[in-house]
Design a protein around this motif. Sequence first.
Motif, mmCIF file in Angstrom:
data_model
loop_
_atom_site.group_PDB
_atom_site.id
_atom_site.type_symbol
_atom_site.label_atom_id
_atom_site.label_comp_id
_atom_site.label_asym_id
_atom_site.label_seq_id
_atom_site.Cartn_x
_atom_site.Cartn_y
_atom_site.Cartn_z
ATOM 1 N N THR A 1 23.921 49.437 43.065
ATOM 2 C CA THR A 1 24.123 48.038 43.399
ATOM 3 C C THR A 1 23.023 47.273 42.672
ATOM 4 N N SER A 2 23.224 46.005 42.466
ATOM 5 C CA SER A 2 22.199 45.242 41.760
ATOM 6 C C SER A 2 21.595 44.216 42.697
ATOM 7 N N ALA A 3 20.353 43.919 42.431
ATOM 8 C CA ALA A 3 19.635 42.929 43.224
ATOM 9 C C ALA A 3 18.985 41.935 42.279
ATOM 10 N N GLU A 4 19.153 40.656 42.603
ATOM 11 C CA GLU A 4 18.468 39.609 41.857
ATOM 12 C C GLU A 4 17.165 39.331 42.593
ATOM 13 N N VAL A 5 16.062 39.532 41.901
ATOM 14 C CA VAL A 5 14.747 39.348 42.502
ATOM 15 C C VAL A 5 14.032 38.232 41.756
ATOM 16 N N VAL A 6 13.534 37.255 42.493
ATOM 17 C CA VAL A 6 12.752 36.177 41.887
ATOM 18 C C VAL A 6 11.351 36.266 42.477
ATOM 19 N N VAL A 7 10.359 36.353 41.601
ATOM 20 C CA VAL A 7 8.964 36.494 42.021
ATOM 21 C C VAL A 7 8.127 35.368 41.430
ATOM 22 N N ALA A 8 6.985 35.114 42.046
ATOM 23 C CA ALA A 8 6.100 34.057 41.568
ATOM 24 C C ALA A 8 5.322 34.512 40.335
ATOM 25 N N GLN A 9 5.000 35.802 40.276
ATOM 26 C CA GLN A 9 4.253 36.375 39.158
ATOM 27 C C GLN A 9 4.906 37.691 38.774
ATOM 28 N N PRO A 10 4.757 38.120 37.515
ATOM 29 C CA PRO A 10 5.333 39.403 37.113
ATOM 30 C C PRO A 10 4.811 40.540 38.000
ATOM 31 N N LEU A 11 5.705 41.472 38.312
ATOM 32 C CA LEU A 11 5.336 42.603 39.157
ATOM 33 C C LEU A 11 4.844 43.774 38.305
ATOM 34 N N SER A 12 3.878 44.494 38.842
ATOM 35 C CA SER A 12 3.404 45.697 38.162
ATOM 36 C C SER A 12 4.458 46.790 38.324
ATOM 37 N N ASP A 13 4.334 47.848 37.542
ATOM 38 C CA ASP A 13 5.283 48.957 37.631
ATOM 39 C C ASP A 13 5.278 49.590 39.018
ATOM 40 N N SER A 14 4.104 49.692 39.625
ATOM 41 C CA SER A 14 4.038 50.305 40.954
ATOM 42 C C SER A 14 4.714 49.416 42.000
ATOM 43 N N HIS A 15 4.558 48.088 41.885
ATOM 44 C CA HIS A 15 5.233 47.186 42.811
ATOM 45 C C HIS A 15 6.751 47.229 42.633
ATOM 46 N N LEU A 16 7.194 47.313 41.366
ATOM 47 C CA LEU A 16 8.625 47.421 41.095
ATOM 48 C C LEU A 16 9.194 48.695 41.715
ATOM 49 N N ALA A 17 8.465 49.800 41.556
ATOM 50 C CA ALA A 17 8.920 51.074 42.126
ATOM 51 C C ALA A 17 8.985 51.001 43.644
ATOM 52 N N THR A 18 7.983 50.383 44.265
ATOM 53 C CA THR A 18 7.964 50.241 45.722
ATOM 54 C C THR A 18 9.136 49.384 46.189
#
Length: 186
Positions: A114-131
């Motif tokens: 499934t896909s999720a549209e994620v909008v963040v205030a600042q770019p996410l690190s790889d570890s945050h993306l994985a979490t």
Amino acid sequence: MAGEEPIISGMAGRYASALFDLAQSSGAVDAVGADLARFEALVAESADLARLVRSPVFSSEEQTKAIIAVLERAGIGGLAANFLKLAAQNRRLFAVHDMIRAYKGLVARARGETSAEVVVAQPLSDSHLATLKDALRSATGKDVALDVKVDPGLIGGLTVKIGSRMIDASLKTKLQSIKIAMKEVG
């Protein structure tokens, strides 16, 4: 299932379905997806290309000529190139973004994602993306493909949209809620 995205319909859905069927039968689903992503990146980087894609002022011939030149220069060929040329010839370039999004949806559905549209205030690190991916996987029971966009206007936090469900954990929304609550008190 109620939480699933609706069956892809409309003009963009028909184009995407046809492309997906061709890509699947020729074993080029990933190659087509990569080429379409590269084209989308080119459109995002170039105001002139974005204008060409979206503007009804250009004739079919002008759009087709320009798209052929862009595709050759970017090294985009095969099914994706033929698809984009066809969209230009049929004066459907204005909807190419929706077609590409629908194609990605079909690929994800075929893979059980499934896909999720994620909008963040600042770019996410790889570890945050994985979490985030792990949290969404446990919530949905499916692998989740993330489409991450950065919007500094959120101030902090993030918003996540999966199908028709939306989770808004942005600082901007929280501040607006406090502002409304303070107006009601006063």
